[in-house]
Design a protein around this motif. Structure first.
Motif, mmCIF file in Angstrom:
data_model
loop_
_atom_site.group_PDB
_atom_site.id
_atom_site.type_symbol
_atom_site.label_atom_id
_atom_site.label_comp_id
_atom_site.label_asym_id
_atom_site.label_seq_id
_atom_site.Cartn_x
_atom_site.Cartn_y
_atom_site.Cartn_z
ATOM 1 N N VAL A 69 0.845 -1.188 0.000
ATOM 2 C CA VAL A 69 0.000 0.000 0.000
ATOM 3 C C VAL A 69 0.884 1.244 0.000
ATOM 4 O O VAL A 69 1.756 1.400 0.870
ATOM 5 N N ILE A 70 0.652 2.128 -0.959
ATOM 6 C CA ILE A 70 1.441 3.344 -1.136
ATOM 7 C C ILE A 70 0.545 4.541 -0.879
ATOM 8 O O ILE A 70 -0.490 4.709 -1.536
ATOM 9 N N SER A 71 0.923 5.386 0.072
ATOM 10 C CA SER A 71 0.143 6.584 0.365
ATOM 11 C C SER A 71 0.947 7.460 1.314
ATOM 12 O O SER A 71 2.127 7.192 1.599
ATOM 13 N N THR A 72 0.302 8.502 1.817
ATOM 14 C CA THR A 72 0.933 9.349 2.826
ATOM 15 C C THR A 72 0.948 8.611 4.168
ATOM 16 O O THR A 72 0.127 7.715 4.412
ATOM 17 N N PRO A 73 1.842 8.987 5.060
ATOM 18 C CA PRO A 73 1.901 8.303 6.357
ATOM 19 C C PRO A 73 0.591 8.355 7.131
ATOM 20 O O PRO A 73 0.224 7.383 7.801
ATOM 21 N N GLU A 74 -0.137 9.473 7.052
ATOM 22 C CA GLU A 74 -1.381 9.602 7.805
ATOM 23 C C GLU A 74 -2.438 8.625 7.298
ATOM 24 O O GLU A 74 -3.166 8.008 8.082
ATOM 25 N N VAL A 75 -2.552 8.483 5.982
ATOM 26 C CA VAL A 75 -3.516 7.538 5.424
ATOM 27 C C VAL A 75 -3.142 6.102 5.796
ATOM 28 O O VAL A 75 -4.006 5.275 6.107
ATOM 29 N N LEU A 76 -1.863 5.815 5.810
ATOM 30 C CA LEU A 76 -1.424 4.454 6.124
ATOM 31 C C LEU A 76 -1.776 4.048 7.551
ATOM 32 O O LEU A 76 -1.863 2.844 7.848
ATOM 33 N N THR A 77 -2.012 5.021 8.437
ATOM 34 C CA THR A 77 -2.402 4.676 9.808
ATOM 35 C C THR A 77 -3.792 4.055 9.869
ATOM 36 O O THR A 77 -4.161 3.473 10.900
ATOM 37 N N LYS A 78 -4.570 4.152 8.799
ATOM 38 C CA LYS A 78 -5.895 3.540 8.785
ATOM 39 C C LYS A 78 -5.820 2.022 8.615
ATOM 40 O O LYS A 78 -6.782 1.309 8.892
ATOM 41 N N LEU A 79 -4.694 1.530 8.145
ATOM 42 C CA LEU A 79 -4.509 0.090 8.023
ATOM 43 C C LEU A 79 -4.299 -0.537 9.403
ATOM 44 O O LEU A 79 -3.865 0.145 10.336
ATOM 45 N N PRO A 80 -4.579 -1.821 9.549
ATOM 46 C CA PRO A 80 -4.279 -2.477 10.835
ATOM 47 C C PRO A 80 -2.805 -2.319 11.195
ATOM 48 O O PRO A 80 -1.931 -2.333 10.317
ATOM 49 N N SER A 81 -2.525 -2.183 12.469
ATOM 50 C CA SER A 81 -1.158 -1.900 12.923
ATOM 51 C C SER A 81 -0.188 -3.017 12.573
ATOM 52 O O SER A 81 1.020 -2.783 12.482
ATOM 53 N N ASP A 82 -0.690 -4.222 12.351
ATOM 54 C CA ASP A 82 0.202 -5.335 12.029
ATOM 55 C C ASP A 82 0.377 -5.546 10.528
ATOM 56 O O ASP A 82 1.014 -6.503 10.112
ATOM 57 N N TYR A 83 -0.215 -4.640 9.716
ATOM 58 C CA TYR A 83 -0.028 -4.761 8.265
ATOM 59 C C TYR A 83 1.243 -3.996 7.889
ATOM 60 O O TYR A 83 1.282 -2.767 7.922
ATOM 61 N N ALA A 84 2.282 -4.722 7.519
ATOM 62 C CA ALA A 84 3.608 -4.113 7.359
ATOM 63 C C ALA A 84 3.995 -3.817 5.925
ATOM 64 O O ALA A 84 4.987 -3.116 5.686
ATOM 65 N N ASN A 85 3.226 -4.290 4.949
ATOM 66 C CA ASN A 85 3.628 -4.112 3.554
ATOM 67 C C ASN A 85 3.137 -2.764 3.041
ATOM 68 O O ASN A 85 2.165 -2.670 2.269
ATOM 69 N N VAL A 86 3.791 -1.706 3.499
ATOM 70 C CA VAL A 86 3.387 -0.340 3.171
ATOM 71 C C VAL A 86 4.610 0.454 2.713
ATOM 72 O O VAL A 86 5.755 0.108 3.016
ATOM 73 N N HIS A 87 4.311 1.532 1.981
ATOM 74 C CA HIS A 87 5.382 2.464 1.601
ATOM 75 C C HIS A 87 4.823 3.875 1.714
ATOM 76 O O HIS A 87 3.973 4.285 0.924
ATOM 77 N N GLY A 88 5.283 4.607 2.710
ATOM 78 C CA GLY A 88 4.848 5.981 2.908
ATOM 79 C C GLY A 88 5.640 6.950 2.050
ATOM 80 O O GLY A 88 6.847 6.792 1.864
ATOM 81 N N MET A 89 4.936 7.950 1.511
ATOM 82 C CA MET A 89 5.561 8.999 0.713
ATOM 83 C C MET A 89 4.954 10.334 1.112
ATOM 84 O O MET A 89 3.987 10.405 1.876
ATOM 85 N N ASN A 90 5.520 11.408 0.556
ATOM 86 C CA ASN A 90 4.927 12.716 0.738
ATOM 87 C C ASN A 90 5.175 13.562 -0.500
ATOM 88 O O ASN A 90 5.892 13.162 -1.417
ATOM 89 N N LEU A 91 4.533 14.731 -0.517
ATOM 90 C CA LEU A 91 4.512 15.549 -1.736
ATOM 91 C C LEU A 91 5.915 15.889 -2.212
ATOM 92 O O LEU A 91 6.772 16.305 -1.433
ATOM 93 N N GLY A 92 6.131 15.707 -3.503
ATOM 94 C CA GLY A 92 7.420 16.010 -4.111
ATOM 95 C C GLY A 92 8.383 14.856 -4.120
ATOM 96 O O GLY A 92 9.402 14.891 -4.816
#
Length: 225
Positions: A69-92
């Motif tokens: 899952v690719i999104s901003t860090p704040e959106v990624l907090t909506k996923l369950p805390s044990d879901y680790a396959n994420v990539h946080g990004m931010n503008l630019g």
């Protein structure tokens, strides 16, 4: 070749020979959805913001498929805390994934999550096809800068008004982006965002060099450079 599959509202899949990228998977409760969350297969989920009609079934689909899952860090907090396959990004920011380079760009909207911001994505695939998904946004002048830097082949834009740009502003966005092609989304899901995509096509093609591809819900389009 990359295939665009339109699942309705702002949800679509970009499929390469090796990967499936799912965007803003609002399917459950979507009155025009052409597929159910249980049927979706994907390797990546890209989320522009956390409103329910964009975040949608992201958690369910991620848990079923194991997608990154690719999104901003704040959106990624909506996923369950044990879901680790994420990539946080931010503008630019940009990051190279196996399918190509993802750049996160601004959108003018609200975020749907406390402390968050909305975004769009520009993806330069390994075959050099460049796709811009605006997410939910108003028209803004820096779209010209996005287009100048990225040389966009396909711009996927909301046209339904009320919550986003309307057809005329989206047509102006096509012009600013200097995109070769445009695909309208985020319209006719409910009466409040009713819009005629043919009007958008007429406006956009009259003020830009782009061709507009209207893709019916449940249909696909091969993206050609």
């Amino acid at each position: 070749m990359i295939k665009f599959k339109y699942y309705g509202h702002a949800c679509f899949l970009l499929e390469t020979d090796n990967e499936k990228l799912l965007f803003d998977p609002f399917l459950t409760g979507n009155p025009v959805a052409s597929i159910s969350a249980d049927e979706v297969e994907c390797d990546y989920i890209l989320l522009t913001h956390a409103h329910g009609d964009h975040y949608g079934d992201a958690t369910q689909i991620a848990q079923k498929t194991g997608a990154k899952v690719i999104s901003t860090p704040e959106v990624l907090t909506k996923l369950p805390s044990d879901y680790a396959n994420v990539h946080g990004m931010n503008l630019g920011g940009s990051f190279t994934f196996p399918f190509g380079i993802v750049t996160m760009v601004p959108a003018l909207h609200s975020a749907g999550v406390e402390g968050g911001i909305p975004c769009g994505f520009v993806i330069k695939f390994n075959d050099d096809t460049v796709v811009y998904f605006a997410g939910d946004t108003a028209l803004f002048s820096d779209m010209a800068l996005i287009g100048e830097k990225q040389q966009i082949d396909y711009a996927i834009l909301p046209i339904g008004s009320n919550y986003t740009m309307d057809a005329k502003d989206a047509a102006k966005a096509v012009q600013l982006l200097n995109a070769k092609h445009a695909i309208p989304v985020h319209y006719n899901t409910w009466p409040v965002i009713a819009e005629n995509p043919e009007a958008f096509k007429s406006y956009a093609e009259s003020i830009s060099h782009a061709s507009v591809d209207i893709v019916p819900v449940g249909s696909s389009l091969d993206l050609v450079k």
